[in-house]
Design an enzyme around this catalytic site. Structure first.
Site, short mmCIF file in Angstrom:
data_model
loop_
_atom_site.label_atom_id
_atom_site.label_comp_id
_atom_site.label_asym_id
_atom_site.label_seq_id
_atom_site.Cartn_x
_atom_site.Cartn_y
_atom_site.Cartn_z
NE ARG A 1 39.67 44.98 34.41
CZ ARG A 1 40.24 44.93 35.88
NH1 ARG A 1 41.22 43.82 35.90
NH2 ARG A 1 39.84 45.44 36.72
CD GLU B 1 43.98 41.10 32.07
OE1 GLU B 1 44.37 40.14 32.27
OE2 GLU B 1 43.81 42.00 32.85
NE ARG C 1 46.19 34.31 38.38
CZ ARG C 1 46.80 34.70 39.16
NH1 ARG C 1 46.53 34.84 40.78
NH2 ARG C 1 47.80 35.48 38.89
CG HIS C 2 43.67 35.81 33.87
ND1 HIS C 2 44.88 34.99 34.34
CD2 HIS C 2 43.88 37.11 34.17
CE1 HIS C 2 45.63 35.76 34.68
NE2 HIS C 2 45.04 37.09 35.00
CD GLU D 1 44.79 40.76 42.77
OE1 GLU D 1 43.72 41.02 43.00
OE2 GLU D 1 45.18 40.30 41.52
CB SER E 1 44.21 44.94 43.37
OG SER E 1 45.24 45.96 43.15
NE ARG F 1 41.45 35.84 40.00
CZ ARG F 1 42.57 36.42 39.54
NH1 ARG F 1 43.48 37.06 40.18
NH2 ARG F 1 42.65 36.63 38.18
#
Length: 527
Positions: free
Chosen positions: A299, A301, A307-308, A450, A453, A501
């Protein structure tokens, strides 16, 4: 000493004094060398049993003699002679005749005692062993001795090793980046008023990850991570799932959007997979019926949060269902409860090792998982003075608040929120048949964050193309995916779980990098 110079002329008083001083210094140096040589000779004379210690030759697989695991040593084996290969965790020389050690094998530690005797253990032996640098790998032979009192600083508490032989296999070279003792200290120790310890920062740990991973807590964390994957596989295989392996180099972004890594691919471009989403659905089209994968996910991002990460391990599954996507939701629900029960029952010692350094409350979960609809979650937030729109996605802060409220009301750290707004889900998500503002999708949460998903996928090619266009996805980039639905496909659903996670939240760690072996984030590509 001559009182004339090289030309035969008498030396001045100053020159004579300088010469006397020089000669005196040389004589003192010679005397010290003589004394040192005599001392070394005496030590050599006193040394005996030299075959019982030293540095071993390079291991080129010359022989096999058998070694004992520290974890297998206990008081019931008192009197046995065993040989272990371990790291020198700590060493303390009490005197020239006595030294104590702690030897470590992964998550197991034992105390070793080395004491001079008149037959095979000399002072030179003790000195040699005590000077072996911490973290060096040694082979130690000794007799198991039952202790009169429990040893609190090692995992083997009722026995110690009385050392008879001590050989260095691989010696630590240079200074360690930090002390393993400091890196292993409990967070509780730093809270004490009198604490004078050095805290090893997370960045320092990650820069020397090979050393950091040796701590007992990290050994526990990554055995637990391995356990999550083991339990994930075990459960799904028992439910007739097939493990698949999908490509990570793609010709188009797998989920559209900007959060994708673009790489040079010969004369063209390729993309790193954001998920195995399209391929696992294509496997359903190929009549695999139930599939799962454990693989890296990328990812792009630029999120520098606790948490990323830009690369993590995805636990993905997809499943054809007969009538309702809740068939898949229930499988996922059973799966996570199976994993949590398995960790609790099979990895209790590892969990305790982690909690010893990173104290936390036990992870609480219900055997029948709590399930809320999105509307119910919004209502619960509003009842507690949290402002949120009907179709607004949860922010990180609202997620955490919801987790706290759920824990207070239902006493669980694990729950499901179903029927998310359609507008906050990917283009391939199936709308709710009763209210198209919502969707047949869900998220699973641990401690208010979360971790999964998922939902029902659109399996009609015409409707799928409409959904893609309405979400700004260029059809040409996903044409093979859409075409795969033109040959007949059963209704199906699935989900994706972030491995790191899950581990972070199960153990209540403060940063996801602690649960990633060699983490990758916007600022880290090494080691």
């Amino acid at each position: 000493m001559s009182d004339v110079d090289g030309e035969g002329k008498p030396l001045s008083k100053k020159a004579l004094k300088k010469l006397e001083k020089k000669e005196k210094k040389e004589n003192e140096k010679k005397q010290k060398e003589t004394e040192r040589a005599a001392k070394e000779a005496a030590e050599v004379t006193e040394d005996y049993g030299t075959e019982n210690y030293g540095k071993l030759k390079l291991n080129q697989s010359q022989e096999r003699t058998g070694k004992t695991r520290i974890a297998d040593i206990n008081a019931s084996r008192a009197g046995e002679t065993v040989s272990i290969r371990a790291r020198v965790y700590t060493s303390r020389s009490k005197s020239a005749k006595l030294a104590f050690f702690v030897f470590r094998q992964q998550v197991s530690t034992i105390q070793g005692v080395l004491a001079v005797n008149e037959t095979n253990i000399s002072k030179a032996f003790v000195k040699f062993a005590a000077n072996v640098p911490a973290e060096s790998i040694v082979i130690v032979e000794g007799i198991i001795n039952k202790t009169t009192e429990a040893i609190t600083g090692t995992t083997v508490s009722d026995a110690e090793l009385h050392i008879k032989k001590f050989y260095v296999v691989s010696e630590t070279i240079g200074r360690l980046p930090f002390s393993l003792e400091d890196a292993s200290r409990s967070e509780e120790e730093f809270k004490k008023d009198e604490a004078q310890y050095s805290r090893v920062a997370l960045e320092t740990r990650l820069n020397s990850r090979v050393v950091d991973l040796r701590t007992l807590a990290n050994q526990g964390i990554f055995r637990i991570q391995s356990g999550v994957c083991q339990l994930f596989r075990e459960f799904l295989l028992s439910k007739f799932f097939i493990e698949i392996h999908t490509p990570k180099l793609l010709g188009a972004a797998s989920e559209g959007g900007a959060n994708v890594f673009k790489v040079q691919y010969f004369k063209g471009e390729a993309y790193l997979a954001q998920s195995p989403q399209l391929y696992k659905q294509m496997c359903i089209c190929s009549d695999f019926e139930r599939v799962f994968e454990i693989a890296p996910v990328f990812r792009a991002e630029d999120s520098n949060t606790h948490r990323h990460m830009t690369e993590f391990v995805g636990l993905d599954l997809e499943m054809a269902f007969e009538e309702h996507y809740h068939e898949v939701l229930e499988i996922l629900q059973e799966l996570l409860v199976f994993v949590f029960n398995g960790l609790k029952n099979r990895f209790s010692s590892e969990i305790e090792a982690v909690k010893k350094q990173y104290p936390s409350t036990n992870f609480e979960f219900l055997q029948k998982t709590l399930r809320l609809e999105f509307k119910d979650a919004v209502k619960l937030l509003r009842e507690n003075n949290v402002e949120i729109e009907d179709l607004e996605d949860f922010s990180t802060e609202k997620e955490k608040t919801l987790g706290r409220l759920v824990k207070e009301k239902y006493n669980t750290d694990f729950y499901i929120v179903d029927k998310f707004p359609l507008g906050v889900r990917p283009f391939y998500t199936m709308p709710d048949p009763n209210d198209d503002k919502y969707s047949n999708s869900f998220d699973f949460f641990m401690r208010g964050q979360e971790i999964l998903s998922g939902g029902q996928r659109v399996h009609d090619p015409v409707f799928l193309e409409e959904r893609a266009k309405s979400n700004g996805v260029e059809i040409s980039t996903i044409q093979p995916y859409i075409d795969s639905f033109k040959r007949g496909v059963p209704p199906h659903a699935g989900g994706g779980i972030g491995l790191e996670r899950v581990v972070m939240l199960y153990l209540n760690l403060d940063d996801i990098r602690r649960s990633s072996l060699f983490p990758r984030d916007p600022k880290r590509l090494d080691p």
